[in-house]
Design a protein around this motif. Sequence first.
Motif, PDB file in Angstrom:
ATOM      1  N   ALA A 130       0.819  -1.222   0.000  1.00 37.32           N
ATOM      2  CA  ALA A 130       0.000   0.000   0.000  1.00 37.32           C
ATOM      3  C   ALA A 130       0.849   1.268   0.000  1.00 37.32           C
ATOM      4  O   ALA A 130       0.375   2.328   0.387  1.00 37.32           O
ATOM      5  CB  ALA A 130      -0.958   0.009   1.201  1.00 37.32           C
ATOM      6  N   GLY A 131       2.125   1.148  -0.402  1.00 33.93           N
ATOM      7  CA  GLY A 131       2.990   2.325  -0.443  1.00 33.93           C
ATOM      8  C   GLY A 131       3.319   2.902   0.914  1.00 33.93           C
ATOM      9  O   GLY A 131       3.825   4.030   1.013  1.00 33.93           O
ATOM     10  N   ARG A 132       3.088   2.128   1.996  1.00 31.20           N
ATOM     11  CA  ARG A 132       3.251   2.682   3.352  1.00 31.20           C
ATOM     12  C   ARG A 132       4.556   2.295   4.026  1.00 31.20           C
ATOM     13  O   ARG A 132       4.862   2.808   5.104  1.00 31.20           O
ATOM     14  CB  ARG A 132       2.090   2.233   4.248  1.00 31.20           C
ATOM     15  N   LEU A 133       5.319   1.382   3.430  1.00 28.47           N
ATOM     16  CA  LEU A 133       6.516   0.905   4.109  1.00 28.47           C
ATOM     17  C   LEU A 133       7.746   1.235   3.280  1.00 28.47           C
ATOM     18  O   LEU A 133       7.949   0.676   2.195  1.00 28.47           O
ATOM     19  CB  LEU A 133       6.434  -0.609   4.316  1.00 28.47           C
ATOM     20  N   PRO A 134       8.581   2.140   3.744  1.00 23.88           N
ATOM     21  CA  PRO A 134       9.799   2.479   2.983  1.00 23.88           C
ATOM     22  C   PRO A 134      10.716   1.259   2.859  1.00 23.88           C
ATOM     23  O   PRO A 134      10.820   0.439   3.766  1.00 23.88           O
ATOM     24  CB  PRO A 134      10.459   3.567   3.849  1.00 23.88           C
ATOM     25  N   ASP A 135      11.363   1.148   1.707  1.00 19.72           N
ATOM     26  CA  ASP A 135      12.325   0.065   1.469  1.00 19.72           C
ATOM     27  C   ASP A 135      11.713  -1.311   1.699  1.00 19.72           C
ATOM     28  O   ASP A 135      12.368  -2.227   2.234  1.00 19.72           O
ATOM     29  CB  ASP A 135      13.564   0.245   2.359  1.00 19.72           C
ATOM     30  N   ALA A 136      10.451  -1.480   1.313  1.00 18.80           N
ATOM     31  CA  ALA A 136       9.783  -2.762   1.515  1.00 18.80           C
ATOM     32  C   ALA A 136      10.359  -3.810   0.576  1.00 18.80           C
ATOM     33  O   ALA A 136      10.716  -3.517  -0.556  1.00 18.80           O
ATOM     34  CB  ALA A 136       8.288  -2.609   1.265  1.00 18.80           C
ATOM     35  N   PRO A 137      10.446  -5.068   1.034  1.00 20.69           N
ATOM     36  CA  PRO A 137      10.860  -6.133   0.121  1.00 20.69           C
ATOM     37  C   PRO A 137       9.727  -6.480  -0.842  1.00 20.69           C
ATOM     38  O   PRO A 137       8.666  -5.853  -0.836  1.00 20.69           O
ATOM     39  CB  PRO A 137      11.156  -7.297   1.074  1.00 20.69           C
TER      40      PRO A 137
END
Length: 598
Positions: free
Chosen positions: A416-423
């Motif tokens: 959802a575009g809410r977690l920076p640097d998400a895997p």
Amino acid sequence: MGHPAVIRASQPLEEVTVRVAGPPALTTPAAAHLRALGATLTPQTPVPHTGPAAFEAAGAPGAATAYTAWADVLPAADAADEATVQAATGMMQVHGRRDGPPRGLAVDYAATCASVLTVQGLLAALLGRARGGAGPAQVTTGADRAALLTLGQYLAAANAPETEAVPLSPGGPPFTARCGTRFELEALDPVPWARFWRDLGAPEEAIRTGWQPFQFRYATACAPMPEALHRAAGSVPWARVQQAAAASGAEVCPLHAPAAPPGATAHPAPWTLTPRTADRTPPATATVSPAALPLAGLTVLEAGRRIQAPLAARLLRQLGAEVLRIEPPGGDPLRGMPPCCEDISARWLALNRGKDAVQIDIKSAVGQAELRELASGADVFLHNWAPGKAEQLGLDADRLSAVNPGLVYAYTSGWAGRLPDAPMGTDFMVQARTGIGTVARPADEPPAPSLMTLIDVLGGLLGAEAVVAGLLLRERGGRGVRVESSLLGAAEALTAPALHRAAAGGELRRPAGFRRPLPTADGWIAPADDSAPTAGARAARLTELTSEQALEGLRADGLAATAVTTDLGALPQDPRLRGAFTRDPHGSLTVPTPWRFV
């Protein structure tokens, strides 16, 4: 024009009051979703933890009531709480495949899924009323129905005429680096997989033999890995693992502990609903008959892959919508995934039964134009493409809403575009990043994501919930709606109770042995959570009794317990569920529908 009382609502349940009563395990998640959708909740009436939950809604769209029980298809004695539902339906067996014996999930997975299905059913009933259905609506579901739905793919495969492509043997990720860092690995094709392990010095034979069980772990809930791969990971520090992943194109993620979102005191709603600015042209007359399912007459276009979006669309089909599945030229390659029934994957049927399909090359200008034409006459467009793909194809919400202002555009995403640097936004990577591996296992087990696809399935349920909410908001607000749900939202729904416990001074993890079945002379039994301490004290004696004898003795003393299902292939003949299953025209096993509408 619609009735003035229901025009321009900003939330689907605005001006709706819901009276809630029932056990907290079955009401708390549903109540939180109802509030997030704009409902006003009356103070909850306490009832025994075994009693059914009731949700009585009244307001601008009409009136509807939803009931949720632990046991709706199972006998009440075998489905008294979360633990017994997990045991009787086979959930403990599937979750336990990685380790060998059956094991219970330390999170309330069946109850959480039942809560989402309850809200879906209530929203659908209100939508049916808003669209012209006559009379109050009543919908019933159960935690046992929810559990069987989540196990649909595994049950279909176990009851197919073919055997599995890989053995169902214990084993699987996570891997552990030399420094002790436990991590998940993701590779969607064999090239980055092989490059990663070669970089770590793993033997070629282990790389070759490990790929197939790793690839099929989403389907089988286990992945017996060659021990040489675990040794290769354990021979290097974490920094070296990260370097190998970056160089190979694979992705790795260390197992995190669960944590609240940055800057937030509580988890946000697991979806967003954003009304468009242009008015839709409302239907001239009522669009649903009193006897029809709530979504009858609505059309859903689904461009989904794997589990999340296809399951969401399958639920919308079960609520009455017509679903047209968009597949690539040549068809969905997963149609042939073994085991098959009449040359069609049993697992694929579990997710896509009842849908129509059309093949479109969405990478071509002609295909994109064709899909836009289909969207111009649809009610819902649903996809779970990678971030940015819809915009690249010219099939994003703005462009499809331009040809259909009343469209409910639904994106079931990973993060959802809410977690920076998400895997990568896949089930097991989301489990690793959000701490599911910590809260899904008791304190005496090392953290490890479940190899049952917890997040994909719950993400699909949340996606369907969001779409039905969007349809109700469209009906009441007169405009199209952009909907987004996510796997992150599903993970947060499962970690929230543990975080609340910890915030109140309790333990983040459940105690040692929590929901661990007890062996008998011929199988396993699982006591209800409240009965577990007393039943556990008798564990040594239970090994000398058959499961039937053990249950008889425990129940005679007022304790709740049930036998643990360890053979999914035998479940349709289990007296507790006999008659609950059917078979489709291909001969594939079909689980009971999630709801009963009256």
